[in-house]
Design an enzyme around this catalytic site. Sequence first.
Site, PDB file in Angstrom:
ATOM      1  N   CYS A  77      22.623  82.356  -2.081  1.00 60.28           N
ATOM      2  CA  CYS A  77      21.709  82.408  -0.916  1.00 60.28           C
ATOM      3  C   CYS A  77      20.332  82.418  -0.756  1.00 60.28           C
ATOM      4  O   CYS A  77      19.592  81.701  -0.124  1.00 60.28           O
ATOM      5  CB  CYS A  77      22.071  84.310  -0.412  1.00 60.28           C
ATOM      6  SG  CYS A  77      20.491  85.914  -1.685  1.00 60.28           S
TER       7      CYS A  77
ATOM      8  N   HIS B 140      19.586  89.443  -1.662  1.00 62.93           N
ATOM      9  CA  HIS B 140      19.773  88.866  -0.690  1.00 62.93           C
ATOM     10  C   HIS B 140      18.875  88.246  -0.256  1.00 62.93           C
ATOM     11  O   HIS B 140      18.051  89.175   0.028  1.00 62.93           O
ATOM     12  CB  HIS B 140      20.747  89.141   0.306  1.00 62.93           C
ATOM     13  CG  HIS B 140      21.126  88.371   0.922  1.00 62.93           C
ATOM     14  ND1 HIS B 140      21.844  86.744   0.662  1.00 62.93           N
ATOM     15  CD2 HIS B 140      21.204  87.925   2.536  1.00 62.93           C
ATOM     16  CE1 HIS B 140      22.017  86.763   1.893  1.00 62.93           C
ATOM     17  NE2 HIS B 140      21.568  87.068   3.038  1.00 62.93           N
TER      18      HIS B 140
ATOM     19  N   ASP C  30      20.038  83.189   8.382  1.00 62.05           N
ATOM     20  CA  ASP C  30      21.067  83.341   7.040  1.00 62.05           C
ATOM     21  C   ASP C  30      21.939  82.386   7.385  1.00 62.05           C
ATOM     22  O   ASP C  30      22.970  82.442   7.576  1.00 62.05           O
ATOM     23  CB  ASP C  30      21.632  84.958   6.973  1.00 62.05           C
ATOM     24  CG  ASP C  30      21.960  85.529   5.969  1.00 62.05           C
ATOM     25  OD1 ASP C  30      21.935  83.785   4.509  1.00 62.05           O
ATOM     26  OD2 ASP C  30      22.826  86.186   5.946  1.00 62.05           O
TER      27      ASP C  30
END
Length: 276
Positions: A71, A108, A123
């Site tokens: 991420c 994250h 995302d």
Amino acid sequence: MSLPLSLLSYLTDLGLEIPDRLTLAFTTRLQQRHVERYTFNSLAALLREDISLDIDDISQKLVTRGFGGYCFEHNKLTFELLKALGGDVKLMLARVLNNQDINAPRTHRVSLLTLDNHSYLIDTGFGSNGPIAPLLLKTDIEQKAGIDTYRLIQKAPQEYDLQIRQADGYFTLYRFDLAEYSDADCTLGHFYSHKHPQAAFVNNLVVSIKTAEQTTLLKNQNFTIKNASGEHTQAVTTAAHLADLFASVFSISLAPEISAHLFDRVIAPRLSEHSL
């Protein structure tokens, strides 16, 4: 408009051109093509490599090498492109919960993009359960993205949970808030995620790729394909099988000895435990 070479390479690799103005349609194409092209994986963490968050290094690793990442790499690349294109984009950090009510650390990275007075969760770096399209920041509505359905629920003022619908109900993925974060905050979560001996990515082999029609996931000894027809899982039982999956399914080039090392370190012990 001109872009740094790292971002121009990223845009070109996805088959996109610099838009006259940033739109939801363009952002949706960007997110889908990113998730379809670049694998989410824990390989660098497992191999104990240093993972740079310099944007040129991220572009070289994901775009040029095609090695994928996690991420802090995926979402930084997307964030920096949206920002360079004039987007009103905000860096956010989330606590990965995996359906547990725990005080997890913020490990994250995600983005919030505001367009035409609406805000969207962007995302590109949550792997097999991540959305393949922007999600409107609106609570208690179902939002379809590819083969998956999501919803956002509000937990506190300016705090939200992202949930994915599964066969037995909604499953909470992560919790994020709208506080101000910076790259310095990311550095802490990033360091933990790829260096701490108990971090998930340091101890688990995870590789995934996702299209609008199908999710493909390798998690330790289990190789799973999920699509509209259902979900099928098979065990990875040999180093040769693992090497073939890296090459033929995920388009990741690894030396045979590295595949063998990963199999012996991560998969073989789990197969032995399962056989007991």
